[in-house]
Enzyme design. Structure first.
Site, short mmCIF file in Angstrom:
data_model
loop_
_atom_site.label_atom_id
_atom_site.label_comp_id
_atom_site.label_asym_id
_atom_site.label_seq_id
_atom_site.Cartn_x
_atom_site.Cartn_y
_atom_site.Cartn_z
N LYS A 1 28.72 18.66 -8.20
CA LYS A 1 28.69 18.87 -9.60
C LYS A 1 27.75 18.07 -10.13
O LYS A 1 27.62 16.91 -9.70
CB LYS A 1 30.29 18.54 -9.40
CG LYS A 1 30.64 18.01 -11.23
CD LYS A 1 32.35 17.04 -11.37
CE LYS A 1 32.51 17.40 -12.79
NZ LYS A 1 34.11 17.35 -12.84
N SER B 1 40.74 18.26 -12.88
CA SER B 1 38.87 19.11 -12.94
C SER B 1 38.92 19.10 -11.62
O SER B 1 37.68 19.96 -12.08
CB SER B 1 38.22 17.70 -13.70
OG SER B 1 38.40 17.27 -15.37
N SER C 1 36.61 20.37 -15.63
CA SER C 1 35.65 20.38 -16.11
C SER C 1 34.58 20.31 -14.57
O SER C 1 33.65 20.97 -15.18
CB SER C 1 35.30 19.08 -16.61
OG SER C 1 35.63 18.07 -14.81
#
Lengths: 98, 485, 489
Positions: free
Chosen positions: B77, B176, B152
């Site tokens: 990420k 997330s 996210s």
């Protein structure tokens, strides 16, 4: 407190604290959005829980201190590598101003 | 083309191929890079891919007799700092920023011999549930390109679902990892707070977030969690896991008691999600488990508490983006104007929203009514879980109340967006672990099951997850992503 | 208390906020060296520069030293303390928040006594640990820039230096007492080795909260804050100037504004630092990246038990031993000198004689040669040998001073050796002195006549002549006795 409505002046005050330069359209939109979010958040305002201790930390205490051992810092070129406006030995900023 | 079919390839299987000499890490990495080239234009899950760098890292692993995971590719990420590789947090304000060190979890990955394929898209500073709040454009769900992948960590989910990485790391502040895993038909683990280092993770809400694995199988998730769950001297809140993480085998659930907070399921849960959830309860019973009701009365206040605490912490965490030492600067005649212009230009609307909420909630006159009150609710939510775990081994809930929603559907309604996290947020507020795993399909989209356990119960959660996984027999490859599709 | 500041029916109300930089090896929240004076931006890391993802980890030694200071100042030490974020945007604050402490400081309330005949006590509110800010170097006008638009360059070396902020209640009643209190507090921190407390280098900084009120009133007037006075003299003068300014305002019927002021010692004037920005709203909240710091009673007792003798206790001890207050105060506040004194007194067996030497010859030599007591070539052992020669009558005071100078000049010399080489031993025998007296009396018949005629003060002249005749070595006491006897016979 559920009737909280943020005025444009309040939005500008909060934005000033947060150093967000908002234009008028953003002030208007954020005022609306924050009012609706705060209306939801305010559902906890009336809970009779004044005697409940707040959770201030994510976990129980642990031995989290660091021994006092010094290690060299970064080479200066690494420290300055990402600077938007570096000088020979530091980070340049505009005047503090009025 | 390399000839290796990476679609649906588990990390464990990739590891087996590498160790058996069936392929090199370079060949495997090239196969993923080919796959990325083929589909990421549609999915838009990667923000940064450096093929030469990845292949060089793969060759380096091929050159040494590495550990078990040596040479297995991974995606990170773009909230995780990567030394000498651009890291943006999905924000304009960090455009061009190049970290001077790796996040601890990335360093652990490098030590294990993992080969980075690139950095994945996310909601700006991890604030969002759809990856639409990325400054670099939305990621699309490989199960349906008109829908969001969740967020996210939407990019980290989409790359795995699309066969563009065997696994990935995400971060979870309010759901997330788990919610995008749920939307993309993956396994995602939110670890116990304080067991994975946050050093180098660009901070959103420090007291709520942890890094965790996103994978095709429970065993893969366990393998990756073994790599990252470690003590560190660079995060004062992290002491590592209490016991070594074990890669589980599927088995029965005799002697296990699950709690189900039925009151929480009354409203807002899509019928398909509810149906799949009820089927999982039947599976649990069939495997020998006992199901009982539990109550989590303060959970329903989790959303309100979360939307005070997380923005409050975020408002401070994001103050460092001031145009002085790194990142974007918009020139202005004095410092204050420079700050305001830089932050106005650098942050997107959702980030501004949260900074404003957080600043307001901490400001003079409102601090106690909002911030302290939310901390009290946090205490009660923790107590709810503590009480529940006195009678049950784990709690079952859907991960998300809906399947993946269409791109744009919730963009104009922040509260509706936030509400998608109602089943995940309380877990972060309590600092306890939860595992999300696929739970069949609802109208052709992945449904999900969330298993929540007490602090440091990761091994239990992984073992329970493996049992469900074997019964669900979920096909992790989206139909449109299948070879030849 | 020395005379309180009181004018025209008003009295002074003064409280201090004192920042002490702790002398740890590494910074407060990262392992960068805690060094003063290095090249700009060379002692910095991801934490100092607040890079995304950087996290603070608190320095155990800074916590330990803070607790020691707290114990030395008589503060309560709570079981649990926590760090908080204090938010403000400024280029010297890389995170735009300072990690500080808010409602749970490391050290709680305390009472600090300034001893002496006009002593007083000051209540301490708290002492909390925080991190120092960066340094801004204001650039001169650069070519090509519009006049007045030159900015600053930020040096992050100082950021993260451990700072202990000590806050007092408004218990001080005069500028002089403010200086006396700070002097003793500084000596206490130096005594336990937590900081050099060098005001010029900024390792000790004091702000003063100043107000006036009608004598006898129990309420407080509006206070102003005087920032960063970097010497004891400036502190005293700055507070004095502010009290006069406030009195002037009150007498003119004007309002005192709550504001922050800067004292300019070259002009003796005060200027307001207040910018047009709205009042600060620091939005404190608990630092989520750090866990609370806990103290157990056992470790606290051990820390308290191992504190060195503190200046206040030393003052009491020296006063009780008979030293005058001024001497006791100097020795109490100078740990090095006091250690020297104690060593010397142990060797000579007489604290008062030792104190006279330390305050006299030794201090003059240390000042002249810019040395600390421990650096002096005249060790307590060498000086004690010299004092022994004085005490047993081998040499007189005049010769002793010469021997001391010789000991300074030659680190290898011994007192006895110098006395022998230079023939400095006292001329003390009645015969030897008698010869000298005879010669002097014979040479000064007029003075002898005058003495016998009742002008007794002439004896001083005659003693001086005898001393001169002896080459300064005569035993002055014996000489005077013999001379009187001879003159009255």
């Amino acid at each position: 407190m559920s009737g909280v409505e943020l005025t444009a002046d309040e939005v500008r005050h909060v934005a000033a604290l947060a150093r967000l330069g908002l234009d008028d359209a953003e002030v208007e939109r954020l005022g609306r959005e924050l009012t609706s979010i705060l209306a939801h958040v305010n559902t906890i305002a009336a809970l009779p829980i004044a005697d409940v201790p707040p959770t201030k930390h994510s976990r129980d205490s642990a031995d989290s201190l660091r021994p006092d051992v010094a290690r060299p810092g970064l080479p200066r070129e690494d420290a300055l590598r990402n600077a938007p406006d570096p000088s020979a030995d530091g980070f340049r900023v505009p005047p503090i101003g009025a | 083309m390399s000839g290796i079919d990476v679609i649906g390839l588990t990390a464990e299987r990739a590891m087996g191929m590498l160790r058996a000499g069936e392929c090199t890490s370079e060949e495997l990495t090239q196969a993923y890079l080919d796959r990325i080239a083929a589909v990421d234009g549609d999915v838009h899950a990667y923000l940064h891919v450096d093929a030469e760098r990845s292949l060089a890292a793969a060759r380096a692993q091929d050159a040494v007799a590495g550990d078990a995971l040596s040479g297995v590719p991974i995606a990170y990420k773009d909230l995780l700092s990567t030394k000498d590789v651009p890291t943006t947090a999905g924000s304009r304000i960090l455009e061009g920023f190049v970290p001077i060190d790796d996040a601890d979890v990335v360093a652990r990955g490098n030590e294990a011999g993992l080969v980075s394929l690139g950095k994945t898209n996310l909601d700006e500073f991890a604030m969002g549930s759809s990856t639409e709040h990325s400054a670099y454009g939305p990621t699309r769900n490989p199960w349906d390109l008109t829908r969001v992948p969740g967020g996210s960590s939407g990019g980290s989910a989409a790359v795995v679902a699309a066969g563009c990485a065997p696994w990935s790391l995400g971060t979870d502040t309010g759901g997330s990892i788990r919610q995008p895993a749920a939307f993309c038909g993956l396994v995602g683990l939110m670890p116990t707070y304080g067991t994975v280092s946050r050093f180098g993770v660009i901070a959103f809400a420090s007291s709520l977030e942890q890094v965790g694995p996103m994978a095709l199988t429970v065993r893969d998730a366990a393998l990756l969690h073994q790599v990252i769950a470690r003590d560190t001297d660079r995060d004062a809140t992290c002491t590592g896991p209490r016991e070594p993480i074990v890669v589980p085998d599927a088995g029965r659930l005799d002697g296990i008691t699950f709690g189900v907070p039925r009151a929480e399921l009354e409203e807002g849960v899509e019928p398909g999600i509810r149906a799949r959830f009820d089927e999982s309860l039947a599976i649990a019973t069939a495997l020998g488990a006992t199901i009982v009701d539990v109550e989590l009365p303060y959970s329903r206040h989790g959303l309100a508490a979360y939307y005070v605490i997380a923005p409050a912490e975020a408002s401070a965490n994001l103050s460092r983006f001031d145009g002085v030492r790194y990142g974007l600067r918009v020139d202005a005649p004095d410092v204050r104007s420079m700050y305001e212009a830089t932050r106005d230009a650098g942050f997107g609307p959702e980030v501004k929203r949260r900074i404003m909420i957080g600043t307001y909630a901490l400001s003079a006159g409102y601090h106690d009514a909002y911030y302290v009150q939310a901390q009290r609710v946090r205490t009660l939510i923790r107590q709810d879980f503590d009480t529940a775990f006195q009678g049950v081994d784990a709690i079952l809930l859907p991960t998300a109340p809906t399947t993946a929603f269409p791109i744009g559907a919730r963009l104009d309604d922040p509260l509706a967006m936030y509400a998608n996290d109602i089943f995940t947020l309380p877990v972060n507020l309590a600092g306890i672990p939860a595992l999300s795993l696929p739970n069949g399909l609802s109208d052709g989209l992945p449904s999900s099951l969330q298993i929540i356990g007490p602090a440091h119960s990761e091994n239990l959660l992984l073992r329970l997850g493996a049992a469900f996984e074997a019964e669900h027999a979920f096909d992790v490859v989206p139909p449109s992503m299948r070879s030849g599709a | 208390m020395s005379a309180p500041w009181q004018r025209d029916g008003y009295e002074a109300v003064i409280g201090l906020e004192i920042h002490v930089q702790l002398n740890t090896a590494s910074k407060m929240f990262c392992s960068c060296p805690n060094n003063f004076g290095d090249e700009p931006n060379t002692n910095v890391c991801m934490v100092c520069l607040a890079h995304p993802g950087a996290l603070p980890v608190a320095n155990a030694e800074a916590v330990r030293q803070s607790v020691r200071v707290g114990l030395a100042l008589g503060c309560q030490i709570p079981d649990v303390s926590e760090f908080s974020r204090k938010q403000y945007f400024y280029p010297d604050s890389p995170k735009a928040y300072q990690i500080s402490q808010y409602d749970q400081p490391l050290c709680g309330e305390g009472i600090f006594r300034v001893p002496g005949a006009d002593g007083f006590t000051v209540r301490l509110t708290r002492a909390h640990l925080e991190e120092d800010a960066a340094k801004m170097i204001h650039a001169g006008g650069e070519g090509g820039r519009i006049s007045g638009s030159a900015g600053s360059v930020v040096d992050f070396n100082r950021v993260g230096t451990p700072l202990l902020e000590i806050v007092t209640e408004p218990d001080i009643r005069s500028p002089e007492d403010a200086r006396r209190f700070l002097t003793l507090l500084r000596a206490t921190v130096i005594a336990i080795g937590a900081s050099e407390c060098d005001m010029e280098k900024g390792s000790l900084r004091a702000d003063a909260n100043v107000s006036i009120r009608p004598i006898g009133s129990t309420e407080y007037g509006t206070k102003t804050e005087l920032k960063n006075m970097n010497s004891f003299r400036f502190l005293e003068r700055g507070v004095e100037a502010e009290l006069e300014r406030q009195l002037g305002l009150v007498q003119a019927g004007e309002r005192i504004d709550q504001e922050t002021l800067h004292f300019d010692p070259t002009t003796g004037t005060l200027s307001s630092l207040r910018s047009k920005e709205q009042a600060h709203d620091y939005r404190y909240f608990p630092e989520p990246d750090l866990l609370p710091v806990t103290q157990d009673q056992e470790s606290l007792a051990a820390l308290a038990g191992h504190l060195p003798e503190l200046p206040v206790a030393r003052f009491d001890r020296l006063s009780e031993a008979g030293l005058v207050e001024a001497t006791a105060l100097v020795l109490a506040t100078d740990t090095g000198l006091a250690a020297y004194l104690d060593d010397l007194a142990l060797r000579t067996g007489d604290l008062k004689i030792a104190a006279n030497w330390v305050m006299g010859e030794l201090q003059a030599h240390l000042n002249a040669d810019a040395l600390s007591a421990v650096q002096s070539p005249v060790t307590p052992e060498r000086l004690a040998a010299l004092i022994a020669l004085v005490v047993d009558g081998t040499i007189n005071q005049t010769a002793a001073k010469e021997v001391f100078a010789a000991l300074v000049a030659d680190p290898a010399a011994t007192a006895a050796g110098v006395v022998q080489d230079r023939n400095l031993a006292q001329v003390g025998g009645d015969d030897a002195l008698g010869e000298i007296i005879d010669a002097v009396l014979a040479a000064h018949p007029d003075e002898v006549e005058a003495f016998r005629g009742g002008r007794e003060q002439v004896i001083g002249f005659l003693v001086g002549q005898c001393m001169k005749q002896s080459g300064g070595r005569a035993d002055a006491k014996a000489l005077q006795g013999l001379l009187r006897a001879r003159l009255s016979s």
